[in-house]
Design a protein around this motif. Structure first.
Motif, PDB file in Angstrom:
ATOM      1  N   ASP A 138      36.822  89.697  12.682  1.00  0.00           N
ATOM      2  CA  ASP A 138      36.864  88.263  12.389  1.00  0.00           C
ATOM      3  C   ASP A 138      36.940  87.425  13.657  1.00  0.00           C
ATOM      4  O   ASP A 138      36.387  86.319  13.716  1.00  0.00           O
ATOM      5  N   MET A 139      37.607  87.947  14.685  1.00  0.00           N
ATOM      6  CA  MET A 139      37.670  87.227  15.956  1.00  0.00           C
ATOM      7  C   MET A 139      36.276  87.127  16.572  1.00  0.00           C
ATOM      8  O   MET A 139      35.858  86.061  17.037  1.00  0.00           O
ATOM      9  N   ALA A 140      35.544  88.224  16.565  1.00  0.00           N
ATOM     10  CA  ALA A 140      34.183  88.190  17.098  1.00  0.00           C
ATOM     11  C   ALA A 140      33.307  87.252  16.282  1.00  0.00           C
ATOM     12  O   ALA A 140      32.498  86.491  16.840  1.00  0.00           O
ATOM     13  N   ALA A 141      33.474  87.272  14.959  1.00  0.00           N
ATOM     14  CA  ALA A 141      32.648  86.453  14.071  1.00  0.00           C
ATOM     15  C   ALA A 141      32.843  84.959  14.309  1.00  0.00           C
ATOM     16  O   ALA A 141      31.974  84.149  13.924  1.00  0.00           O
ATOM     17  N   MET A 142      33.938  84.578  14.969  1.00  0.00           N
ATOM     18  CA  MET A 142      34.143  83.169  15.300  1.00  0.00           C
ATOM     19  C   MET A 142      33.006  82.636  16.171  1.00  0.00           C
ATOM     20  O   MET A 142      32.754  81.434  16.200  1.00  0.00           O
ATOM     21  N   GLY A 143      32.312  83.522  16.869  1.00  0.00           N
ATOM     22  CA  GLY A 143      31.176  83.105  17.671  1.00  0.00           C
ATOM     23  C   GLY A 143      30.031  82.545  16.843  1.00  0.00           C
ATOM     24  O   GLY A 143      29.138  81.880  17.384  1.00  0.00           O
ATOM     25  N   LEU A 144      30.045  82.791  15.532  1.00  0.00           N
ATOM     26  CA  LEU A 144      28.989  82.302  14.648  1.00  0.00           C
ATOM     27  C   LEU A 144      29.353  80.996  13.962  1.00  0.00           C
ATOM     28  O   LEU A 144      28.545  80.448  13.220  1.00  0.00           O
ATOM     29  N   TRP A 145      30.548  80.488  14.192  1.00  0.00           N
ATOM     30  CA  TRP A 145      31.026  79.330  13.444  1.00  0.00           C
ATOM     31  C   TRP A 145      30.109  78.125  13.574  1.00  0.00           C
ATOM     32  O   TRP A 145      29.930  77.380  12.626  1.00  0.00           O
ATOM     33  N   PHE A 195      34.220  77.355   7.463  1.00  0.00           N
ATOM     34  CA  PHE A 195      34.584  77.911   6.167  1.00  0.00           C
ATOM     35  C   PHE A 195      33.392  78.551   5.459  1.00  0.00           C
ATOM     36  O   PHE A 195      33.462  78.889   4.289  1.00  0.00           O
ATOM     37  N   GLY A 196      32.301  78.695   6.189  1.00  0.00           N
ATOM     38  CA  GLY A 196      31.135  79.340   5.607  1.00  0.00           C
ATOM     39  C   GLY A 196      31.308  80.849   5.560  1.00  0.00           C
ATOM     40  O   GLY A 196      31.936  81.451   6.432  1.00  0.00           O
ATOM     41  N   GLY A 197      30.768  81.483   4.538  1.00  0.00           N
ATOM     42  CA  GLY A 197      30.858  82.927   4.433  1.00  0.00           C
ATOM     43  C   GLY A 197      29.796  83.607   5.276  1.00  0.00           C
ATOM     44  O   GLY A 197      28.742  83.036   5.569  1.00  0.00           O
ATOM     45  N   LEU A 198      30.085  84.846   5.681  1.00  0.00           N
ATOM     46  CA  LEU A 198      29.120  85.619   6.458  1.00  0.00           C
ATOM     47  C   LEU A 198      28.112  86.279   5.521  1.00  0.00           C
ATOM     48  O   LEU A 198      28.492  86.924   4.539  1.00  0.00           O
ATOM     49  N   GLN A 225      25.981  92.005  10.255  1.00  0.00           N
ATOM     50  CA  GLN A 225      25.294  92.973  11.096  1.00  0.00           C
ATOM     51  C   GLN A 225      25.257  92.508  12.551  1.00  0.00           C
ATOM     52  O   GLN A 225      25.422  93.314  13.484  1.00  0.00           O
ATOM     53  N   LYS A 226      25.066  91.205  12.763  1.00  0.00           N
ATOM     54  CA  LYS A 226      25.102  90.665  14.117  1.00  0.00           C
ATOM     55  C   LYS A 226      26.461  90.921  14.772  1.00  0.00           C
ATOM     56  O   LYS A 226      26.540  91.257  15.957  1.00  0.00           O
ATOM     57  N   VAL A 227      27.531  90.757  13.987  1.00  0.00           N
ATOM     58  CA  VAL A 227      28.873  90.986  14.531  1.00  0.00           C
ATOM     59  C   VAL A 227      29.039  92.446  14.911  1.00  0.00           C
ATOM     60  O   VAL A 227      29.541  92.775  15.998  1.00  0.00           O
ATOM     61  N   ARG A 228      28.606  93.342  14.033  1.00  0.00           N
ATOM     62  CA  ARG A 228      28.722  94.776  14.323  1.00  0.00           C
ATOM     63  C   ARG A 228      27.916  95.143  15.577  1.00  0.00           C
ATOM     64  O   ARG A 228      28.364  95.943  16.403  1.00  0.00           O
ATOM     65  N   GLU A 229      26.737  94.555  15.720  1.00  0.00           N
ATOM     66  CA  GLU A 229      25.903  94.841  16.893  1.00  0.00           C
ATOM     67  C   GLU A 229      26.551  94.322  18.175  1.00  0.00           C
ATOM     68  O   GLU A 229      26.491  94.987  19.220  1.00  0.00           O
ATOM     69  N   ALA A 230      27.167  93.150  18.106  1.00  0.00           N
ATOM     70  CA  ALA A 230      27.833  92.599  19.288  1.00  0.00           C
ATOM     71  C   ALA A 230      29.025  93.460  19.694  1.00  0.00           C
ATOM     72  O   ALA A 230      29.234  93.730  20.884  1.00  0.00           O
ATOM     73  N   GLN A 269      40.114  95.853  26.381  1.00  0.00           N
ATOM     74  CA  GLN A 269      39.526  95.740  25.037  1.00  0.00           C
ATOM     75  C   GLN A 269      39.468  94.286  24.581  1.00  0.00           C
ATOM     76  O   GLN A 269      38.481  93.852  23.971  1.00  0.00           O
ATOM     77  N   THR A 270      40.502  93.530  24.905  1.00  0.00           N
ATOM     78  CA  THR A 270      40.506  92.116  24.536  1.00  0.00           C
ATOM     79  C   THR A 270      39.360  91.375  25.216  1.00  0.00           C
ATOM     80  O   THR A 270      38.658  90.572  24.589  1.00  0.00           O
ATOM     81  N   GLN A 271      39.142  91.670  26.491  1.00  0.00           N
ATOM     82  CA  GLN A 271      38.061  90.985  27.200  1.00  0.00           C
ATOM     83  C   GLN A 271      36.701  91.401  26.655  1.00  0.00           C
ATOM     84  O   GLN A 271      35.782  90.577  26.562  1.00  0.00           O
ATOM     85  N   ARG A 272      36.547  92.648  26.272  1.00  0.00           N
ATOM     86  CA  ARG A 272      35.304  93.086  25.630  1.00  0.00           C
ATOM     87  C   ARG A 272      35.073  92.296  24.343  1.00  0.00           C
ATOM     88  O   ARG A 272      33.942  91.861  24.049  1.00  0.00           O
ATOM     89  N   LEU A 273      36.135  92.124  23.569  1.00  0.00           N
ATOM     90  CA  LEU A 273      36.030  91.362  22.324  1.00  0.00           C
ATOM     91  C   LEU A 273      35.598  89.932  22.593  1.00  0.00           C
ATOM     92  O   LEU A 273      34.730  89.387  21.897  1.00  0.00           O
ATOM     93  N   LEU A 274      36.169  89.305  23.589  1.00  0.00           N
ATOM     94  CA  LEU A 274      35.821  87.920  23.892  1.00  0.00           C
ATOM     95  C   LEU A 274      34.381  87.801  24.372  1.00  0.00           C
ATOM     96  O   LEU A 274      33.707  86.808  24.095  1.00  0.00           O
ATOM     97  N   PHE A 275      33.891  88.817  25.067  1.00  0.00           N
ATOM     98  CA  PHE A 275      32.485  88.808  25.457  1.00  0.00           C
ATOM     99  C   PHE A 275      31.583  88.990  24.233  1.00  0.00           C
ATOM    100  O   PHE A 275      30.496  88.405  24.174  1.00  0.00           O
ATOM    101  N   ALA A 276      32.015  89.774  23.259  1.00  0.00           N
ATOM    102  CA  ALA A 276      31.236  89.901  22.023  1.00  0.00           C
ATOM    103  C   ALA A 276      31.151  88.555  21.318  1.00  0.00           C
ATOM    104  O   ALA A 276      30.089  88.177  20.793  1.00  0.00           O
ATOM    105  N   ARG A 277      32.252  87.826  21.297  1.00  0.00           N
ATOM    106  CA  ARG A 277      32.233  86.493  20.679  1.00  0.00           C
ATOM    107  C   ARG A 277      31.280  85.561  21.422  1.00  0.00           C
ATOM    108  O   ARG A 277      30.559  84.771  20.810  1.00  0.00           O
TER     109      ARG A 277
END
Length: 252
Positions: free
Chosen positions: A96-103, A109-112, A118-123, A144-152
């Motif tokens: 969900d943290m990575a998915a914030m990049g799609l907001w 409040f939009g659903g994925l 799939q984009k989130v999983r690929e990132a 790991q946290t920094q990797r996550l932020l780069f995915a976002r």
């Protein structure tokens, strides 16, 4: 990620930045061209993070201007703040943290959709976090946290990427992996500006550098920017600055 249009150049015109009328950056002129890979370096207190925040739009100029070719559009800028500014106690998992990049595309409040998921999983796979999707962010290591932020950041798919000390206190393997990701972003034509402290890293991976000490010391090829003479001048400039001084007018 999606195709990237030619990113806008950024022009700094007699830019002065500060807080409570006390300037942190004085009379800065320069242009960040499309597709640049620019390091911003300088001693502590040089105004590096202030400049990045101004490019994002968080800090407003005291004087001068920041001009974006075609005008500023926030959706065109992805920003990674310093790690200390990120609340890792917030109860959210890695996916969900990575998915914030799609907001910006789907709304807060939009659903994925399945395609979005799939984009989130690929990132996450691109930064080496497959299998961590349901782990709470507070349980991650610094790397790991920094990797996550780069995915976002990847999911924001922005042509301008601003990074404020992205490699502080993380392991060498993560640094190497994330530098490779930055290289891929540049190959896609994105404009990347990063505040960095490790001069060896800057020399290895960043062709251009802005050496800042409350004002421009040098802006250009990294080897010239980080010459002993320029670094010495930057240190002396910081020592000479009075934090209580008011904004000064440029002569001429």
């Amino acid at each position: 990620m999606g195709a990237v249009l030619t990113p806008p150049a950024i022009k700094l015109r007699d830019l002065t930045l500060g807080y409570d009328r006390h300037p942190a950056v004085h009379h800065l002129d320069g242009t960040i061209p499309p597709g640049a890979l620019l390091a911003v370096c300088g001693p502590n207190g040089a105004g590096k993070s202030t400049l990045i925040k101004a490019l994002v739009g968080v800090v407003k100029p005291m004087g001068g201007a920041i001009e974006f070719s075609g005008g500023r559009e926030k959706k065109k800028i992805a920003y990674l703040p310093q790690a200390a500014q990120i609340d890792l106690s917030f109860p959210i998992d890695v996916f969900d943290m990575a998915a914030m990049g799609l907001w910006r595309g789907i709304g807060m409040f939009g659903g994925l959709s399945q395609a979005d998921a799939q984009k989130v999983r690929e990132a996450l796979a691109a930064v080496g976090l497959t299998g961590f999707e349901r782990r709470q962010i507070g349980a991650l290591s610094g790397g790991q946290t920094q990797r996550l932020l780069f995915a976002r950041l990847m999911l924001q798919d922005a042509p301008i990427i601003l990074l404020d000390e992205p490699f502080s206190a993380i392991d060498e393997r993560t640094v190497s992996d994330l530098l490779a990701l930055i290289g891929r972003w540049r190959a896609e034509g994105r404009t990347i500006v990063a505040v960095l402290h490790d001069f060896d890293m800057v020399r290895r991976g960043f062709p251009d550098t802005l050496l800042l000490a409350r004002e421009k010391i040098f802006w250009g090829a990294t080897e010239q920017a980080l010459s002993p003479e320029n670094l010495s001048r930057a240190r002396k400039m910081i020592e000479a600055f009075d934090d209580r001084a008011s904004a000064c007018a440029r002569a001429g």
